[in-house]
Design an enzyme around this catalytic site. Structure first.
Site, PDB file in Angstrom:
ATOM      1  N   HIS B  51       0.859  -1.194   0.000  1.00  0.00           N
ATOM      2  CA  HIS B  51       0.000   0.000   0.000  1.00  0.00           C
ATOM      3  C   HIS B  51       0.887   1.233   0.000  1.00  0.00           C
ATOM      4  O   HIS B  51       1.453   1.603   1.018  1.00  0.00           O
ATOM      5  CB  HIS B  51      -0.910  -0.016   1.224  1.00  0.00           C
ATOM      6  CG  HIS B  51      -1.802   1.184   1.255  1.00  0.00           C
ATOM      7  ND1 HIS B  51      -2.803   1.367   0.333  1.00  0.00           N
ATOM      8  CD2 HIS B  51      -1.832   2.278   2.054  1.00  0.00           C
ATOM      9  CE1 HIS B  51      -3.414   2.507   0.579  1.00  0.00           C
ATOM     10  NE2 HIS B  51      -2.842   3.085   1.611  1.00  0.00           N
ATOM     11  N   ASP B  53       1.071   4.918  -0.387  1.00  0.00           N
ATOM     12  CA  ASP B  53       0.377   6.211  -0.430  1.00  0.00           C
ATOM     13  C   ASP B  53       1.080   7.171  -1.387  1.00  0.00           C
ATOM     14  O   ASP B  53       2.291   7.364  -1.303  1.00  0.00           O
ATOM     15  CB  ASP B  53       0.347   6.834   0.969  1.00  0.00           C
ATOM     16  CG  ASP B  53      -0.694   6.189   1.860  1.00  0.00           C
ATOM     17  OD1 ASP B  53      -1.806   5.917   1.362  1.00  0.00           O
ATOM     18  OD2 ASP B  53      -0.403   5.959   3.050  1.00  0.00           O
ATOM     19  N   ASP B 167      -7.797   1.606   1.798  1.00  0.00           N
ATOM     20  CA  ASP B 167      -7.453   2.543   2.876  1.00  0.00           C
ATOM     21  C   ASP B 167      -8.406   3.718   3.046  1.00  0.00           C
ATOM     22  O   ASP B 167      -8.495   4.262   4.144  1.00  0.00           O
ATOM     23  CB  ASP B 167      -6.020   3.047   2.672  1.00  0.00           C
ATOM     24  CG  ASP B 167      -5.443   3.684   3.922  1.00  0.00           C
ATOM     25  OD1 ASP B 167      -5.905   3.335   5.027  1.00  0.00           O
ATOM     26  OD2 ASP B 167      -4.540   4.520   3.810  1.00  0.00           O
ATOM     27  N   HIS B 415      -6.210   9.550  -1.187  1.00  0.00           N
ATOM     28  CA  HIS B 415      -6.919   9.620   0.094  1.00  0.00           C
ATOM     29  C   HIS B 415      -6.101  10.228   1.233  1.00  0.00           C
ATOM     30  O   HIS B 415      -6.556  10.224   2.384  1.00  0.00           O
ATOM     31  CB  HIS B 415      -7.440   8.234   0.490  1.00  0.00           C
ATOM     32  CG  HIS B 415      -6.358   7.213   0.638  1.00  0.00           C
ATOM     33  ND1 HIS B 415      -5.836   6.516  -0.423  1.00  0.00           N
ATOM     34  CD2 HIS B 415      -5.690   6.770   1.729  1.00  0.00           C
ATOM     35  CE1 HIS B 415      -4.898   5.694   0.007  1.00  0.00           C
ATOM     36  NE2 HIS B 415      -4.783   5.831   1.307  1.00  0.00           N
TER      37      HIS B 415
END
Lengths: 994, 994
Positions: B51, B53, B167, B415
């Site tokens: 994951h 970001d 997420d 996000h």
């Protein structure tokens, strides 16, 4: 007829590892794999490496499974993505573990990387051994173990060209000598005294030539390079997972772009380093402890750095910089070529690099003694290791029969194992491995004996590893047999102690004749063992003398208790009394109760001896560092009067027990006919808080010494051995290679003592031989001191993160050991020998003691030698082990005296191995470099202008002479200190089976 | 004649990335790549993922260069070592950066991994967008951007089959709808309300079917799976560099051996998870934030884990466990097959998953408003983005002409970007990237206009990004031209404000006729800008109305200052006075000075409005969480009386300024003929400590709201939009899918408002439209509140590690924005439309405002539309962008009303694109799934028993109907809320050049 050396891989089909991947005669890229260097610019050799301690903060397996397995895999993978990349693999203990987990495809890739020189083996030993506390026999074995594995699975292109000892805490001359004898071209390390480092940097002598032996000339010389500043990557250029260095960003559209800036920063670093080395080459290590866990990350950034140097072309003083992936071997070659071309003379070193201090107050002399139980266990296990290699070889077992012990000992040589600088939990794991290996060795020996002797039922030989604390279930019986095996290739006598039940004992030799014995009490203070374990302490110790044990042979003794009631042991206070035998005895001072004099070898010398201790300085001593309280300028007396009691007064041995404190005692032991006095000391628990019995229980670290003061006038000069081989001159507050500044009065004068420390004047010599490595010094004229045991209250901030205080059953551990003290006229010791020769003899008999096995079976042949003749007293069978599937042996012969040590024994000596072994026929022997891997004819060292062979071509040290030898000629000549290594083609014969 | 869809890769030879690696028609393994599942046992799908970001604690580039570049490389490398391994790649922003750095060999390897299904793209969007604060147009664009890049470089096998939104902090129904329309088979996420999570686990409804739209039926349904417990690996099974999990040791000779024990521990985990899902499949994520930095380490351990399950065969309730590498697509397929076979009914959800609370006191409703400047900048930049895509397409530019802006906006949807949950330094980097992209877009537009208009000299169009704070060097002149471009495909009027010098101004339209203007003062409190920068604030703002701007066209206005002296602006206190125009005005209460009523659309409604604020609880609000002081049960009044002053009283617009504090003010603006009242609010600096002027400067966090109270009786019911498309029913203290417990009276009732929030009774409707996303609610009957700005004094412990307090020039930032308030009879708004239709119109005009360019050149053609006819009012040209090298367009048409919103406008509507564009001839159009990547005829979604197409086969929602369309038929019919996506084969014509 010449017998060409056969590649090991072809010869030993039965070796432990199958080798389906190796081209029989691979082409090794060798130095052709080195990226080109320039003559005019500055060559910067980037050397990617991972320093993977074989145990330290974690056990070997913890490190391996948590980190190292991934490091090696990662590197192998990412080496393949760019053929320019290079890496060196160092610790073979880990490589071996890793190799076992790989599939054939990966193995083939590794071999290809090795053959093309993109992956290079550096050092290649099982571990990166310590150099202060190791014995040369163990060092030699652990290199052999590592290199043999590499040869088996990777082939000849894997043979390392350099010693890579970048972390050990000081460097021994013997290590240099051994590396050179293995055929290495260079020796790399980083830790030298801070004053010497400063001087060498300033004088550009960070590259140098080291003469590793005072005896061996060319065979022991080696090019040596001191790393600029340890072995990590330059600041901000590590790149690995836990480094957090700025990645090199080449995209000038990014806000993170830093390519040119990073190139400039690296250039500044190069400039600093380049000013410290004599040629236009510098070596920059890229790596560190457990580094390269993300090989991709490091390689990608190095690729970009190299590309950046090509793009931005920074200069230093108008010189271009040639930044290349490299290896220590390639660096060595580049330096050598430049030296030859420019006719540069390198600095020459003839001493060693001990002790290592990294600051005024921080001398790394504590680890010479730290964890004395480990240091002793290693010697004890090595003793069995040699016995087991000999017996399994004689039994026709293949190479690797006692691999567990070999590997455990290979690991134990590691510079955080034998040094005692590991965490206590890790020490326990080392011990566990060794004991596991010893148990396997006993089984293999047992099996081999059965085979050699053609025993109708398998023999079940056993051993008691805890007989020094009188724990032995085998002898806890009224009747048992003891098989004593002598691993020396000459007859030897030995006093043996067997823990037994109380009573009256009859011991008979193979002829059925009863031999003299003597019963004494078990040593005291063993209650903590019985209190904490179910182990039973036998109450008595039975002494007997195993006389003239057959060379490389055995004798069986039978023990029988004839009466439950023994003679009570009398304990008499000792006053001025003389204790001993007519020609060898000790005297004690009536007032102080301390030793007063020793009479031995026809000489009486005034010698006082006592146990004392140092108090640690605040933030002082730790596992590595010895730093006593500077406010106390000398060792501390215990304060209370010593009690000195005669405890054993028989015909074989006389014992006096001396007690300073309940936790600091010794037995002084005089044997009827030994040329040493034994000081059997027992120290601990130091600073125990669990028993008021042991006072002085403050929390200040204590380091207990045994101090011997003689009448000799020695002016600060003393001698210590280098890893158990050659002796090195020491002088208080003096260094041969730099100006010594007296900032650490005691520690600065401490040196590692592996087997022997001595003082002498023009006539007399006083020597103390040890049963393990200890730190030692001579801080006053005629004085010798050795550090026995140490407990430190604080960590010394060198990484281990624990205060040194090994506990057992919740108390600081108790340590028992022996000093063998001898003295005499230097030039004319006992039996027409010099003291040096006497000491060599004792050292060898103590290093490779007869091994005691227990057996219930009644052996048909109760005594025999496996040799047809014993070897001369100056020749040592250093190695005898199976080297293949029963048709090949590795044999090392060693001359155990130095030049000029003894007018007779220091001469060249020739032995004939024809018909030497009773059960083995040697067909031919090919000579190899020391590790037994590279046939001498394939061992091509780089030539160095200052180290060219200057020995007489007819001398046994001459390479030409050695190469001219006919393999079928089994007469081997040895010069002083020479070791010659042979792989013998043999046939096992049935000669002595019954 | 049927025109088969041509693969993009063949069609667009001029796309930004060369694609030499792609097989024209590769064979995609698809579901055949899934490891076999069993019907009887438990299938455990291990899904390796990282994951990553796209900015959060570090900027995008910092993350990429420090971590992500290595993650992708590592994974690609180690996927190849074992063909069983799988991995999903998610964030295309990073994949794009990575791809640029790779060589051809690596690229080919990646394509091979994609084709064989070992590397699967999940989500595939440029970033993993937020779902609360995003607008559906931006979401659609960012998926399109990501998927187009993947298609270009990897080919069709890379098309993602699932949405992977693991997420984001709550989930919007519109996201489900969009994913379904893109052809995705499934939607995976993890964050749902803690009460709902508990319920779903207990009821085994963690897999469910989500109906993403109340209008679109089959097109919007999607299988949805809620991850068991976020997206990390199970405890102790992460294995990556910073996890320190025990490695799996399979060597039973090692003291570290733990193989069976580790298998058992994993089995326990499986047992817990398996009880929460309706089929015999569970998905176990192996990864986490920036995980897989050592892919080798993770894969090796997973390999051993899988091998261990085969070896030890653990069972759960007698069932075997089939542990396999898998992907979300394979999981989906396995679940679907099981459901079909066992005839299982999944739980059906028709609402959304907002707000997300992870505990009683921690509702993630703060980020609906956090960093309001970012949220506005995104809308502002999107406005330009659409203008630039249109104009460059019309100008014949290839795909990717405004790539920088497209990418910056793709990142901004992330996000931790649009949400305001990143660190302040990262926010600045987002803004920097967007502004860089906007500047490039302006250049490309300028260039395209020159080309379209055949201008003899290149036009130099510019824009003023800071005109909202009256900074504009272009209009700081006595004479200039303004080109106003209307991106809507219909004519539209708009009031425009231009910052100007003081004086008297003459503005003329293209016919040379002077148009009405009105001068007013620049907003106050901008001194902090001039004090801190060299930017010049223009003193006046000139209003004018751009009337009936041509559809997809422009008009040029000329500005000239005719006199240095302007008419002084009068400021009059407002009492009970009615301010406005005859049919639309506002009234203020004479005592409170607050708004009293609004008259609009033929209706007068009592409305009071005020700015208020919440105080944060101790350890309360932060960037994510809204948690006001529980001791204060409502928002806080400022305390002092508000001052309300008429500041602009002209013929076009009337303005009243209201001041609560110097840092909390607004202008209420009534336009002559707009059907909304504008509330132009300005808040900040909150809690500034640098000026006594701004009081209430304690250190307690403050969250400022605008609260509207109407006479309507609404019983806690209100409506908010879902990402700017469909409206969703909300009710105070109620959730449709689980029992609501009232633990957070305010935050628990907050919902994201992207463009609109409204309350209504049976007759009347009151709506507030926003210029950005804000959090909003209705906490009392007839009331609407929206949160404008927030400063938090503490971090809320969800990872960002900073208290939310963006500063500029060392003070908390000042934020300015607008609410557009409208009201009327629900069923019969202005002009025969319902209020819904009125609101849709306002929302669209505010979302895609006419863009103001400045130019010094005198354009020959001062006004024109690029369309031959405008589109109907219910049809929106959602997308017009170049899709290739000047011969292909991506066109999206959208019906902008829902079913039943308006009796006329909610009907199906047909538009004919033949001859629509003046300068473009459409030859044919192939229909694609929403992202424009997969031709509809290739878009094969898995069939689900409960979501089979139930639309009328003749309806425009019917897949059969859509597939039956002839590509040369340019008549397109749209059902309410339908978006249809076409790739048009076109020719650019010279039609309107002059």
């Amino acid at each position: 007829m010449w017998l060409k050396a056969i590649p090991l891989v072809a010869l030993y089909a039965s070796a432990v590892f199958a080798k389906p991947f190796i081209d029989e005669e691979p082409h090794c890229a060798g130095f052709d794999a080195c990226h080109p260097v320039v003559q005019d610019g500055i060559n910067v050799h980037l050397v990617p490496h991972s320093h993977d301690d074989v145990g330290w903060l974690q056990t070997v397996d913890q490190y391996f499974y948590q980190k190292v397995q991934y490091i090696i895999s990662n590197v192998i993978t990412y080496l393949q993505e760019n053929p320019d990349r290079r890496f060196i693999q160092v610790e073979t203990a880990y490589f071996h573990q890793w190799w076992k987990l790989q599939n054939n495809a990966t193995k083939s890739q590794v071999i290809e990387l090795i053959n093309t020189g993109r992956l290079e083996i550096a050092n290649g030993a099982w571990s990166m051994n310590d150099e202060a506390a190791v014995h040369y026999q163990s060092t030699t074995d652990q290199y052999t173990l590592g290199l043999r594995f590499l040869e088996d699975v990777l082939g000849k292109c894997a043979r390392p060209k350099v010693g890579w000892q970048i972390d050990p805490f000081g460097h021994s001359r013997e290590q240099a000598s051994l590396l050179s004898q293995m055929g290495m071209d260079a020796f790399f390390f980083s830790r030298i005294d801070y004053r010497e480092m400063k001087k060498r940097r300033a004088e550009k002598t960070m590259d140098l030539l080291w003469r590793g032996s005072a005896n061996l000339g060319y065979d022991s010389n080696i090019f040596t390079s001191v790393l600029y500043d340890h072995y990590n990557a330059p600041p901000q250029f590590c790149f690995d997972v836990d480094c957090n260095d700025p990645p090199i960003v080449t995209d000038n559209q990014s806000a993170e772009y830093n390519w040119e800036e990073r190139v400039q920063l690296f250039t500044s670093y190069i400039e600093a380093v380049a000013g410290c080395y004599p040629t236009n080459n510098i070596l920059v290590t890229i790596g560190g402890d457990m580094k390269w866990r993300n090989a991709e990350k490091v390689f990608v950034n190095l690729d970009r750095l190299i590309e950046g140097f090509k793009k931005f072309k920074p200069q230093i003083s108008g010189k271009n910089i040639n930044l290349i992936y490299s290896t220590p071997a390639c660096y060595t070659k580049a330096v050598r070529d430049y030296i030859v071309a420019k006719e540069i003379k390198l600095d020459v070193v003839t001493e060693d690099f001990f002790p290592y201090a990294d600051g005024e107050k921080t001398v790394w002399a504590g680890y010479f003694t730290s964890r004395p139980t480990s240091k002793r266990l290693e010697r004890f296990a090595n003793n069995l290791h040699q016995v087991s290699k000999q017996v399994t070889a004689l039994g026709g077992k293949p190479y690797g029969a006692v691999a567990k012990l070999s590997r455990a000992l290979g690991v134990m040589q590691h510079h955080d194992a034998i040094t005692g600088t590991e965490k206590t939990a890790v020490e326990k794991d080392y011990h566990r491995s060794i004991v596991t290996g010893m148990n396997e060795a006993i089984e293999e020996i047992s099996d081999s004996f059965s085979s050699i002797l053609g025993a109708p039922n398998p023999l079940n030989l056993t051993s008691c590893f805890l007989s020094n604390v009188s724990v032995c279930s085998e002898s806890d019986s009224d009747q048992f047999n003891v098989l004593v095996y002598n691993p020396l290739a000459r007859n030897a006598s030995h006093y043996i102690q067997i823990p037994v039940r109380d009573g009256t004992w009859k011991v008979t030799d193979p002829t059925g004749e009863e031999i003299a014995t003597q019963l004494t009490d078990t040593v005291r203070n063993l209650d903590y063992i019985t209190n904490n374990t179910k182990q039973k302490i036998l109450p008595k110790v039975l002494f007997f003398k195993a006389e003239y044990l057959p060379a490389l042979g055995y004798r069986v003794y039978s023990f029988q208790r004839t009466d439950n009631v023994g003679v009570p042991v009398q304990e008499d206070p000792v006053s001025e009394d003389q204790i001993g035998f007519k020609d060898r005895y000790v005297n004690f001072n009536a007032t102080t109760k301390l030793l007063k004099s020793i009479t031995l070898n026809g000489l009486t010398l005034g010698v006082t001896q006592k146990l004392m201790f140092y108090r640690s300085a605040k933030d002082g001593s730790g596992a590595y560092i010895f730093r006593p309280d500077p406010d106390v300028s000398h060792a501390v007396e215990f304060g209370d009067p010593v009690t000195t009691v005669l405890v054993n007064d028989g015909d074989l041995v006389k014992e006096v027990r001396q007690v300073w404190r309940d936790w600091a005692t010794q037995v002084v032991r005089v044997y009827k006919d030994e040329d040493f006095i034994e000081f059997d000391w027992m120290v601990g628990p130091i600073n125990s808080t669990s028993a008021t019995l042991y006072n002085l229980e403050d929390t200040i670290g204590k380091e207990v010494i045994s101090q011997y003061s003689t009448d000799l006038t020695t002016n600060g000069v003393f001698y210590t051995d280098s890893n158990g081989r050659e002796m090195i001159y020491r002088k208080k507050n003096y260094r041969p290679t730099y100006n010594y500044t007296d900032k650490a009065p005691q520690a600065g004068n401490y040196y590692p003592v592996n087997t022997k420390i001595l003082v002498k004047d023009e006539t007399y010599e006083f020597a103390v031989l040890t049963d393990r490595s200890e730190g030692g010094s001579s801080l006053a004229s005629g004085e010798v001191e050795l550090m026995l045991h140490r407990v430190c209250s604080n960590d010394d901030n060198r990484g281990v993160g624990e205060a040194l205080n090994e506990t057992e059953y919740n108390k600081p551990v108790v340590v028992r050991g022996s000093h063998f003290v001898t003295l005499g006229k230097s030039a004319n010791g006992n039996g027409g020998r010099t003291m040096a020769a006497v000491e060599r003899d004792i050292a060898q008999r103590k290093h490779l003691q007869p091994w005691v096995f227990y057996t219930a079976e009644d052996l048909a042949v109760k005594e025999q030698s496996f040799l047809n003749k014993e070897l001369p007293p100056n020749v040592h069978l250093l190695t005898l082990e199976s080297w293949g599937g029963g048709n090949s042996l590795l044999i090392r012969l060693e001359h155990i005296l130095e030049n000029d040590e003894d007018p007779n024994l220091s001469r060249e000596v020739t032995v004939d191995l024809k018909d030497l072994f009773k059960t083995i026929k040697i067909n031919s022997m090919v000579e190899y470099a020391l590790a037994g891997i590279t046939p001498l004819e394939e061992s091509e060292k780089l030539s160095w202008p200052q180290v060219e062979d200057d020995t007489d071509p007819s001398s046994p040290l001459s390479r030409a002479n050695k190469l001219a030898r006919d393999p079928s000629d089994l007469k081997i000549t040895l010069a002083p200190m020479q070791i010659r290594t042979f792989v013998a083609d043999i046939e096992i014969q049935d000669g002595i089976r019954n």
